[in-house]
Design a protein around this motif. Structure first.
Motif, PDB file in Angstrom:
ATOM      1  N   TRP A   1       0.493   0.810  11.891  1.00 32.29           N
ATOM      2  CA  TRP A   1       0.029  -0.208  10.971  1.00 32.29           C
ATOM      3  C   TRP A   1      -0.017  -1.581  11.635  1.00 32.29           C
ATOM      4  N   SER A   2      -1.230  -2.104  11.824  1.00 34.47           N
ATOM      5  CA  SER A   2      -1.346  -3.490  12.318  1.00 34.47           C
ATOM      6  C   SER A   2      -2.301  -4.221  11.383  1.00 34.47           C
ATOM      7  N   GLY A   3      -1.998  -4.098  10.105  1.00 39.20           N
ATOM      8  CA  GLY A   3      -2.854  -4.653   9.057  1.00 39.20           C
ATOM      9  C   GLY A   3      -2.528  -6.087   8.692  1.00 39.20           C
TER      10      GLY A   3
ATOM     11  N   PRO B   1      -1.646 -20.589  13.213  1.00 35.76           N
ATOM     12  CA  PRO B   1      -1.432 -19.141  13.163  1.00 35.76           C
ATOM     13  C   PRO B   1      -0.077 -18.733  13.762  1.00 35.76           C
TER      14      PRO B   1
ATOM     15  N   SER C   1     -12.580  -4.956   7.211  1.00 32.74           N
ATOM     16  CA  SER C   1     -13.740  -5.855   7.343  1.00 32.74           C
ATOM     17  C   SER C   1     -14.924  -5.120   7.975  1.00 32.74           C
TER      18      SER C   1
ATOM     19  N   VAL D   1       0.565  -9.689   9.122  1.00 28.89           N
ATOM     20  CA  VAL D   1       1.955 -10.137   9.260  1.00 28.89           C
ATOM     21  C   VAL D   1       2.302 -11.169   8.195  1.00 28.89           C
TER      22      VAL D   1
ATOM     23  N   VAL E   1      -9.165   2.009  11.871  1.00 29.63           N
ATOM     24  CA  VAL E   1      -9.696   1.763  10.521  1.00 29.63           C
ATOM     25  C   VAL E   1      -9.547   0.276  10.210  1.00 29.63           C
ATOM     26  N   GLU E   2     -10.674  -0.363   9.926  1.00 28.57           N
ATOM     27  CA  GLU E   2     -10.653  -1.801   9.662  1.00 28.57           C
ATOM     28  C   GLU E   2     -11.393  -2.099   8.351  1.00 28.57           C
TER      29      GLU E   2
ATOM     30  N   THR F   1     -13.826  -0.039   6.020  1.00 28.25           N
ATOM     31  CA  THR F   1     -13.053   1.070   5.447  1.00 28.25           C
ATOM     32  C   THR F   1     -11.616   0.617   5.256  1.00 28.25           C
ATOM     33  N   LYS F   2     -11.102   0.883   4.086  1.00 28.26           N
ATOM     34  CA  LYS F   2      -9.752   0.424   3.750  1.00 28.26           C
ATOM     35  C   LYS F   2      -8.792   1.603   3.653  1.00 28.26           C
ATOM     36  N   ILE F   3      -7.584   1.418   4.135  1.00 25.00           N
ATOM     37  CA  ILE F   3      -6.566   2.441   3.947  1.00 25.00           C
ATOM     38  C   ILE F   3      -5.943   2.226   2.568  1.00 25.00           C
TER      39      ILE F   3
ATOM     40  N   ILE G   1       0.863  -1.195   0.000  1.00 30.84           N
ATOM     41  CA  ILE G   1       0.000   0.000   0.000  1.00 30.84           C
ATOM     42  C   ILE G   1       0.899   1.245   0.000  1.00 30.84           C
TER      43      ILE G   1
ATOM     44  N   GLY H   1      -6.250  -1.640  11.121  1.00 26.29           N
ATOM     45  CA  GLY H   1      -6.509  -3.044  11.409  1.00 26.29           C
ATOM     46  C   GLY H   1      -7.074  -3.230  12.811  1.00 26.29           C
TER      47      GLY H   1
ATOM     48  N   THR I   1      -7.119 -17.974  23.176  1.00 27.57           N
ATOM     49  CA  THR I   1      -6.446 -16.715  22.817  1.00 27.57           C
ATOM     50  C   THR I   1      -7.158 -15.575  23.528  1.00 27.57           C
TER      51      THR I   1
HETATM   52  P1  NAD Z   1      -4.473  -9.862  11.434  1.00 23.31           P
HETATM   53  O1  NAD Z   1      -4.161 -10.307  10.064  1.00 23.31           O
HETATM   54  O2  NAD Z   1      -5.147 -10.793  12.346  1.00 23.31           O
HETATM   55  O3  NAD Z   1      -5.359  -8.533  11.379  1.00 23.31           O
HETATM   56  C1  NAD Z   1      -5.110  -7.486  10.477  1.00 23.31           C
HETATM   57  C2  NAD Z   1      -6.385  -6.682  10.244  1.00 23.31           C
HETATM   58  O4  NAD Z   1      -6.071  -5.569   9.414  1.00 23.31           O
HETATM   59  C3  NAD Z   1      -7.461  -7.484   9.513  1.00 23.31           C
HETATM   60  O5  NAD Z   1      -8.652  -7.449  10.277  1.00 23.31           O
HETATM   61  C4  NAD Z   1      -7.601  -6.779   8.160  1.00 23.31           C
HETATM   62  O6  NAD Z   1      -8.943  -6.761   7.699  1.00 23.31           O
HETATM   63  C5  NAD Z   1      -7.113  -5.367   8.476  1.00 23.31           C
HETATM   64  N1  NAD Z   1      -6.550  -4.695   7.307  1.00 23.31           N
HETATM   65  C6  NAD Z   1      -5.663  -5.191   6.392  1.00 23.31           C
HETATM   66  N2  NAD Z   1      -5.397  -4.270   5.433  1.00 23.31           N
HETATM   67  C7  NAD Z   1      -6.115  -3.174   5.739  1.00 23.31           C
HETATM   68  C8  NAD Z   1      -6.251  -1.896   5.154  1.00 23.31           C
HETATM   69  N3  NAD Z   1      -5.614  -1.556   4.031  1.00 23.31           N
HETATM   70  N4  NAD Z   1      -7.080  -0.991   5.733  1.00 23.31           N
HETATM   71  C9  NAD Z   1      -7.757  -1.308   6.872  1.00 23.31           C
HETATM   72  N5  NAD Z   1      -7.648  -2.496   7.493  1.00 23.31           N
HETATM   73  C10 NAD Z   1      -6.848  -3.423   6.935  1.00 23.31           C
HETATM   74  O7  NAD Z   1      -3.069  -9.362  12.037  1.00 23.31           O
HETATM   75  P2  NAD Z   1      -2.643  -9.165  13.583  1.00 23.31           P
HETATM   76  O8  NAD Z   1      -3.729  -8.538  14.366  1.00 23.31           O
HETATM   77  O9  NAD Z   1      -1.321  -8.495  13.536  1.00 23.31           O
HETATM   78  O10 NAD Z   1      -2.453 -10.647  14.108  1.00 23.31           O
HETATM   79  C11 NAD Z   1      -1.478 -11.527  13.514  1.00 23.31           C
HETATM   80  C12 NAD Z   1      -1.442 -12.837  14.280  1.00 23.31           C
HETATM   81  O11 NAD Z   1      -0.931 -12.617  15.584  1.00 23.31           O
HETATM   82  C13 NAD Z   1      -2.810 -13.473  14.448  1.00 23.31           C
HETATM   83  O12 NAD Z   1      -2.676 -14.856  14.329  1.00 23.31           O
HETATM   84  C14 NAD Z   1      -3.197 -13.088  15.857  1.00 23.31           C
HETATM   85  O13 NAD Z   1      -4.090 -13.997  16.441  1.00 23.31           O
HETATM   86  C15 NAD Z   1      -1.843 -13.063  16.538  1.00 23.31           C
HETATM   87  N6  NAD Z   1      -1.871 -12.157  17.699  1.00 23.31           N
HETATM   88  C16 NAD Z   1      -2.282 -12.671  18.887  1.00 23.31           C
HETATM   89  C17 NAD Z   1      -2.360 -11.837  19.998  1.00 23.31           C
HETATM   90  C18 NAD Z   1      -2.838 -12.432  21.316  1.00 23.31           C
HETATM   91  O14 NAD Z   1      -2.978 -13.647  21.411  1.00 23.31           O
HETATM   92  N7  NAD Z   1      -3.103 -11.625  22.322  1.00 23.31           N
HETATM   93  C19 NAD Z   1      -2.015 -10.494  19.897  1.00 23.31           C
HETATM   94  C20 NAD Z   1      -1.590 -10.001  18.671  1.00 23.31           C
HETATM   95  C21 NAD Z   1      -1.528 -10.836  17.571  1.00 23.31           C
END
Ligand code: NAD
Length: 401
Positions: free
Chosen positions: A255-257, A309, A200, A259, A197-198, A230-232, A117, A162, A345
């Motif tokens: 950015w937490s969109g 995961p 989904s 990994v 901003v998410e 809403t998408k970035i 992006i 995200g 989790t």
């Molecule tokens: P994720 O992929 O789960 O979530 C990313 C989110 O960003 C999604 O909902 C997606 O729709 C959104 N997104 C992506 N592109 C976008 C855009 N352009 N604009 C807006 N939104 C957008 O990633 P994560 O949250 O980093 O998690 C990664 C992994 O790490 C997962 O398996 C998660 O379960 C794990 N994790 C676990 C914990 C915990 O157990 N407490 C904490 C953090 C992460």
């Protein structure tokens, strides 16, 4: 008999837990173990969002690696991996050093995926490492300072991309930290905005409706603006462009969109699927007898179509089997298959709330926050025994108030 060389690349949960277990299980003189990591500290990856918001002290998040391993049995080397020559069985470090191995473990973790992006890689902050999250904290303080001078609202508009677990944990932490920063800089909280901003239709996509409702209501109560569906599309250093036609003036995009696996692994020419290394049931890289791969870097298939995961829980459980499997391989014994046991989790939303499921029970609120602490304590126990649990839990949580 000459001692075999075991080399472990990466000091995250996977690499550290494997090192500790090897230290316990190996017989005297059976093998030399070397753990190589970029820094001489391990960071508690599950707590990085706290460093970003400044709600945990540095020494609560980072632990000196030599304090975590039996240094009489495990050698620690600080170094950056450049490449691996699988034919001559050597790891090449960036400083030109070469480290030979008989058995290699790749536990190099994850990277943040920005999906190409425009502007995100250059301008957004990432929850990736201790240093990358520390940069968020200093940036936030700087925005408050600068706002006092120029009163530019973009400085106090904080956007998290995200609403997966990482995003939710980050906004929960910001909701707690921002009022504290406002107090320090004598700025009304009403002049700040925290926006999530998410892409989904809801927060925590894929989670059950109760968890979604609880989380949405909880964060809204704290004044966080949720922009779902809403998408970035793009990000500069002063603005964020959304797919609904609006542009948010903001100098902070966290950015937490999503990994992906470590890009270094692709460079090594290993079998890759969806950016992670394909591993067999025994945690070895597919088609290789003496190279293992675990944690966020590994693609271990849960069933025909789904992989496990990238979580700390998976990495730790894999490490607990990986150590005996490496030893079995060097002794010429048979290796065991990895069986994942999902304990649940939980995502924290600040210090006093959380959401998730534990042993099949859906939980939220204060009890979930307590369970999150129990999980963190368990991780610390696996990393450093009871001393580490006591040491880390006795440290002050809020450094700046
Ligand atoms: P994720 O992929 O789960 O979530 C990313 C989110 O960003 C999604 O909902 C997606 O729709 C959104 N997104 C992506 N592109 C976008 C855009 N352009 N604009 C807006 N939104 C957008 O990633 P994560 O949250 O980093 O998690 C990664 C992994 O790490 C997962 O398996 C998660 O379960 C794990 N994790 C676990 C914990 C915990 O157990 N407490 C904490 C953090 C992460």
């Amino acid at each position: 008999l000459k001692a075999k060389k075991i080399v472990i690349l990466g000091g995250g949960y996977g690499g550290l837990v494997t090192s500790r277990k090897l230290g316990k299980l190996l017989r005297e003189g059976e093998a030399e173990v070397t753990l190589i990591n970029k820094h001489d500290y391990h960071y508690i990856a599950t707590q990085l969002h706290k460093t970003g918001a400044g709600t945990a002290t540095d020494d609560k998040i980072t632990i000196h690696i030599p304090n975590l391993i039996q240094t009489d049995k495990i050698r620690f080397k600080k170094g950056v991996i450049d490449s691996v020559d699988f034919n001559s069985q050597q790891v090449h470090l960036e400083n030109g050093e070469k480290v030979s191995y008989d058995y290699l473990l790749l536990s190099l973790g994850f990277e943040v995926d920005t999906f190409g992006i425009p502007g995100v890689k250059e301008n957004a902050f990432k929850i990736r490492s201790f240093r990358s999250t520390k940069a968020i904290y200093y940036h936030l303080l700087h925005q408050f300072e600068a706002y006092k001078e120029d009163r530019d609202p973009s400085r106090l508009t904080f956007v998290v991309a995200g609403a997966g677990f990482t995003g939710i944990e980050m906004i929960g932490e910001l909701a707690e930290a921002i009022p504290g920063m406002c107090k320090i800089y004598n700025i009304p909280v009403s002049e700040t905005r925290i926006i999530n901003v998410e892409a989904s239709g809801s927060v925590l996509p894929g989670f059950d409706q109760k968890a979604i409702d609880y989380t949405s209501n909880y964060v809204k109560k704290y004044g966080i603006e949720l922009m779902t569906s809403t998408k970035i599309l793009e990000c500069t250093d002063t603005a964020i462009k959304l797919d609904n036609g609006t542009t948010l003036p903001s100098r902070t995009l966290i950015w937490s969109g999503g990994v992906r696996g470590n890009t270094l692994l692709e460079k090594l020419g290993l079998p890759i699927e969806k950016s992670r290394v394909k591993v067999d049931r025994h945690l070895r890289v597919q088609g290789m007898k003496n190279v293992f791969c675990i944690g966020d870097a590994a693609r271990f298939m849960k069933n025909e179509t789904e992989a496990l995961p990238p979580t700390a829980q998976v990495a730790i459980q894999q490490a607990e089997l990986c150590a005996p499997n490496i030893i079995a391989a060097l002794r010429g014994e048979s290796l065991r298959e990895f069986q994942y046991s999902h304990k649940g989790t939980v995502a924290s939303i600040g210090n006093t709330a959380a959401v998730g499921n534990v042993f099949g029970f859906k939980i939220n609120g204060l009890f979930a926050a307590f369970m999150k602490q129990v999980i963190e304590a368990r991780y610390l126990f696996v990393l450093g025994g009871p001393t580490l649990v006591i040491r880390q839990f006795s440290k002050l949580a809020k450094p700046y108030l």
